[in-house]
Design a protein around this motif. Structure first.
Motif, short mmCIF file in Angstrom:
data_model
loop_
_atom_site.label_atom_id
_atom_site.label_comp_id
_atom_site.label_asym_id
_atom_site.label_seq_id
_atom_site.Cartn_x
_atom_site.Cartn_y
_atom_site.Cartn_z
N HIS A 1 0.83 -1.20 0.00
CA HIS A 1 0.00 0.00 0.00
C HIS A 1 0.87 1.26 0.00
O HIS A 1 0.59 2.21 -0.72
CB HIS A 1 -0.91 -0.03 1.23
N SER A 2 1.93 1.23 0.77
CA SER A 2 2.83 2.38 0.85
C SER A 2 3.58 2.59 -0.47
O SER A 2 3.75 3.72 -0.93
CB SER A 2 3.83 2.18 1.99
N GLY A 3 4.03 1.52 -1.09
CA GLY A 3 4.77 1.64 -2.35
C GLY A 3 3.89 1.94 -3.54
O GLY A 3 4.27 2.69 -4.45
N LEU A 4 2.69 1.40 -3.54
CA LEU A 4 1.74 1.65 -4.62
C LEU A 4 1.34 3.11 -4.69
O LEU A 4 0.96 3.61 -5.75
CB LEU A 4 0.53 0.74 -4.44
N ARG A 5 1.46 3.80 -3.57
CA ARG A 5 1.14 5.23 -3.54
C ARG A 5 1.93 6.01 -4.58
O ARG A 5 1.41 6.92 -5.21
CB ARG A 5 1.43 5.77 -2.13
N TYR A 6 3.18 5.63 -4.79
CA TYR A 6 4.01 6.34 -5.76
C TYR A 6 3.54 6.10 -7.20
O TYR A 6 3.59 7.00 -8.03
CB TYR A 6 5.48 5.96 -5.59
N LEU B 1 2.31 9.03 -9.58
CA LEU B 1 2.94 9.17 -10.90
C LEU B 1 1.90 9.11 -12.01
O LEU B 1 1.90 9.96 -12.91
CB LEU B 1 4.00 8.08 -11.11
N SER B 2 1.01 8.13 -11.96
CA SER B 2 -0.01 8.04 -12.99
C SER B 2 -0.97 9.23 -12.93
O SER B 2 -1.45 9.71 -13.96
CB SER B 2 -0.78 6.72 -12.90
N GLY B 3 -1.22 9.74 -11.73
CA GLY B 3 -2.05 10.94 -11.59
C GLY B 3 -1.37 12.16 -12.18
O GLY B 3 -2.03 12.99 -12.83
N LEU C 1 -2.80 14.23 -15.26
CA LEU C 1 -3.02 15.67 -15.11
C LEU C 1 -2.32 16.44 -16.21
O LEU C 1 -2.92 17.33 -16.84
CB LEU C 1 -2.52 16.11 -13.73
N ALA C 2 -1.07 16.12 -16.47
CA ALA C 2 -0.31 16.83 -17.51
C ALA C 2 -0.92 16.59 -18.90
O ALA C 2 -1.08 17.54 -19.68
CB ALA C 2 1.15 16.38 -17.49
N TYR C 3 -1.27 15.36 -19.19
CA TYR C 3 -1.82 15.04 -20.51
C TYR C 3 -3.17 15.69 -20.72
O TYR C 3 -3.42 16.29 -21.77
CB TYR C 3 -1.92 13.51 -20.69
N PHE C 4 -4.05 15.58 -19.74
CA PHE C 4 -5.37 16.17 -19.88
C PHE C 4 -5.30 17.69 -19.96
O PHE C 4 -6.03 18.31 -20.74
CB PHE C 4 -6.29 15.74 -18.74
N ALA C 5 -4.43 18.30 -19.17
CA ALA C 5 -4.28 19.76 -19.22
C ALA C 5 -3.74 20.20 -20.57
O ALA C 5 -4.20 21.20 -21.14
CB ALA C 5 -3.36 20.23 -18.10
N SER D 1 -5.87 3.95 -16.68
CA SER D 1 -4.71 3.51 -15.90
C SER D 1 -4.67 4.18 -14.54
O SER D 1 -4.47 3.52 -13.51
CB SER D 1 -3.42 3.82 -16.66
N TYR D 2 -4.88 5.48 -14.53
CA TYR D 2 -4.89 6.21 -13.26
C TYR D 2 -6.02 5.71 -12.37
O TYR D 2 -5.81 5.43 -11.19
CB TYR D 2 -5.00 7.71 -13.50
N SER D 3 -7.21 5.58 -12.93
CA SER D 3 -8.34 5.10 -12.16
C SER D 3 -8.10 3.68 -11.65
O SER D 3 -8.43 3.36 -10.50
CB SER D 3 -9.60 5.14 -13.02
N GLY D 4 -7.51 2.85 -12.47
CA GLY D 4 -7.22 1.47 -12.07
C GLY D 4 -6.21 1.39 -10.94
O GLY D 4 -6.38 0.62 -9.98
#
Length: 131
Positions: free
Chosen positions: A8-13, A17-19, A23-27, A46-49
């Motif tokens: 859980h702690s490592g998946l946060r990164y 990163l995917s967020g 964010l950059a792509y959508f903006a 991917s981000y939602s998953g």
């Protein structure tokens, strides 16, 4: 079990990163008025998953490590993060034609909820701690 906690702690990164990528792509696509394409759908999914996987692993952490009162804010904000990105991506998919504004809003909202959820348990976004 510490396995789920460390996962859980490592998946946060990966979630952050995917967020950030989403964010950059959508903006960029909103700024350039690019029509919605397959890449946007893949990045959003991917981000939602990753965020949904993080929620499931968080439930496993809750079951294996136990509950403490600071988790209330963390859990509520994480559920809101998953709900905001997933609902806005779903609404966008049903639109004709889909655009990038709703995925951008969903990404911003979910990242704000993620940041608030991490801080609700007294952690920093980029600091790993094992207790």
């Amino acid at each position: 079990m510490t396995f789920f906690f460390h996962l859980h702690s490592g998946l946060r990164y990966l979630v952050l990163l995917s967020g950030a990528i989403a964010l950059a792509y959508f903006a960029f696509c909103v700024a350039t008025k690019k029509p919605f394409d397959k890449v946007g759908r893949i990045i959003g999914a991917s981000y939602s998953g990753f965020l949904q996987l993080q929620l499931l692993v968080g439930i496993a952490v809750l079951v294996t490590r136990g509950y403490y009162p600071a988790l209330i804010g963390h859990i509520v904000l994480m559920v809101l993060a998953v709900g905001s990105i997933q609902s806005l991506l779903s609404v966008n998919r049903r639109r004709t034609p889909p655009g990038y504004v709703l995925p951008l809003v969903g990404t911003v909202l979910s990242l704000v909820f993620v940041a608030g959820g991490v801080m609700a348990i007294g952690r920093s976004l980029f600091k790993s701690t094992a207790f």
